[in-house]
Design a protein around this motif. Sequence first.
Motif, PDB file in Angstrom:
ATOM      1  N   LEU A  60       0.761  -1.317   0.129  1.00 44.70           N
ATOM      2  CA  LEU A  60      -0.164  -0.082   0.042  1.00 44.70           C
ATOM      3  C   LEU A  60       1.060   1.190  -0.031  1.00 44.70           C
ATOM      4  O   LEU A  60       1.934   1.249   0.903  1.00 44.70           O
ATOM      5  N   LEU A  61       0.484   2.064  -1.040  1.00 42.20           N
ATOM      6  CA  LEU A  61       1.296   3.455  -1.196  1.00 42.20           C
ATOM      7  C   LEU A  61       0.302   4.648  -0.792  1.00 42.20           C
ATOM      8  O   LEU A  61      -0.780   4.532  -1.439  1.00 42.20           O
ATOM      9  N   TYR A  62       0.889   5.649   0.161  1.00 42.44           N
ATOM     10  CA  TYR A  62       0.021   6.618   0.449  1.00 42.44           C
ATOM     11  C   TYR A  62       0.557   7.898  -0.197  1.00 42.44           C
ATOM     12  O   TYR A  62       1.685   8.133   0.159  1.00 42.44           O
ATOM     13  N   PHE A  63      -0.132   8.697  -0.813  1.00 41.00           N
ATOM     14  CA  PHE A  63       0.470  10.057  -1.549  1.00 41.00           C
ATOM     15  C   PHE A  63      -0.444  11.055  -0.949  1.00 41.00           C
ATOM     16  O   PHE A  63      -1.671  11.183  -0.718  1.00 41.00           O
ATOM     17  N   ARG A  70       3.753   7.413   2.780  1.00 42.20           N
ATOM     18  CA  ARG A  70       3.951   6.397   3.550  1.00 42.20           C
ATOM     19  C   ARG A  70       3.803   5.227   2.610  1.00 42.20           C
ATOM     20  O   ARG A  70       3.014   5.174   1.657  1.00 42.20           O
ATOM     21  N   VAL A  71       4.611   3.968   3.117  1.00 43.90           N
ATOM     22  CA  VAL A  71       4.615   2.551   2.318  1.00 43.90           C
ATOM     23  C   VAL A  71       4.132   1.780   3.507  1.00 43.90           C
ATOM     24  O   VAL A  71       4.638   1.676   4.573  1.00 43.90           O
ATOM     25  N   GLU A  72       3.246   0.708   3.160  1.00 40.20           N
ATOM     26  CA  GLU A  72       3.057  -0.272   3.916  1.00 40.20           C
ATOM     27  C   GLU A  72       3.137  -1.708   3.166  1.00 40.20           C
ATOM     28  O   GLU A  72       2.568  -1.946   2.257  1.00 40.20           O
ATOM     29  N   PHE A  73       3.997  -2.728   3.712  1.00 39.49           N
ATOM     30  CA  PHE A  73       4.123  -3.954   3.099  1.00 39.49           C
ATOM     31  C   PHE A  73       3.264  -4.918   4.101  1.00 39.49           C
ATOM     32  O   PHE A  73       3.539  -4.936   5.122  1.00 39.49           O
ATOM     33  N   LEU A  74       2.544  -5.799   3.481  1.00 35.08           N
ATOM     34  CA  LEU A  74       1.783  -6.560   4.572  1.00 35.08           C
ATOM     35  C   LEU A  74       2.253  -7.971   3.951  1.00 35.08           C
ATOM     36  O   LEU A  74       2.355  -8.513   2.713  1.00 35.08           O
ATOM     37  N   LEU A 100       7.615  -2.260  12.778  1.00 41.00           N
ATOM     38  CA  LEU A 100       7.002  -3.445  12.243  1.00 41.00           C
ATOM     39  C   LEU A 100       5.834  -3.656  13.298  1.00 41.00           C
ATOM     40  O   LEU A 100       5.990  -3.586  14.631  1.00 41.00           O
ATOM     41  N   ILE A 101       4.848  -4.281  12.830  1.00 42.61           N
ATOM     42  CA  ILE A 101       3.595  -4.397  13.420  1.00 42.61           C
ATOM     43  C   ILE A 101       3.203  -5.787  13.312  1.00 42.61           C
ATOM     44  O   ILE A 101       3.006  -6.264  11.914  1.00 42.61           O
ATOM     45  N   LEU A 111       5.141  -3.982   7.652  1.00 43.66           N
ATOM     46  CA  LEU A 111       6.196  -3.104   7.711  1.00 43.66           C
ATOM     47  C   LEU A 111       6.169  -1.866   7.218  1.00 43.66           C
ATOM     48  O   LEU A 111       5.373  -1.841   5.883  1.00 43.66           O
ATOM     49  N   MET A 112       6.047  -0.869   7.994  1.00 42.33           N
ATOM     50  CA  MET A 112       5.454   0.571   7.382  1.00 42.33           C
ATOM     51  C   MET A 112       6.565   1.711   7.734  1.00 42.33           C
ATOM     52  O   MET A 112       7.299   1.496   8.766  1.00 42.33           O
TER      53      MET A 112
END
Length: 125
Positions: A60-63, A70-74, A100-101, A111-112
């Motif tokens: 997921l990418l947030y612009f 922001r970048v989130e890897f699930l 890391l969540i 990983l965010m």
Amino acid sequence: MKKDIYDFLIFKLNSEHSDYEFDLIAIPPYEIIEQGLSLEPYEYFGTIVEILHQKTKHILLYFNADVLMRVEFLFKGDLINSLKQQLDSINVELPDYLMLILRKNRKYTILMYQNKVLNKPLKLK
């Protein structure tokens, strides 16, 4: 000399939406407000399948104003220790804010990392 973290995490903060536009799809909610900034979330569906030697489930990418904030890897499962070891083993300077969540019942790990602008405490009037 330290390596560039983005050689491993691929998506560089402050890069432009146009760098990825053909591999993105907007996802609801189509706008999130954080720290007074409008963030637009997208799922990346390009060719990247592994980050830090782990297979990703979603990226997921947030612009904000077409700038990556922001970048989130699930990842499926509990990969906290594995990802932490990977990050520790490479000689890189990490982004200002990286987390890391582990989500409920260890079903997935996130990983965010995000732009430091999103980490500032809110000023109360």
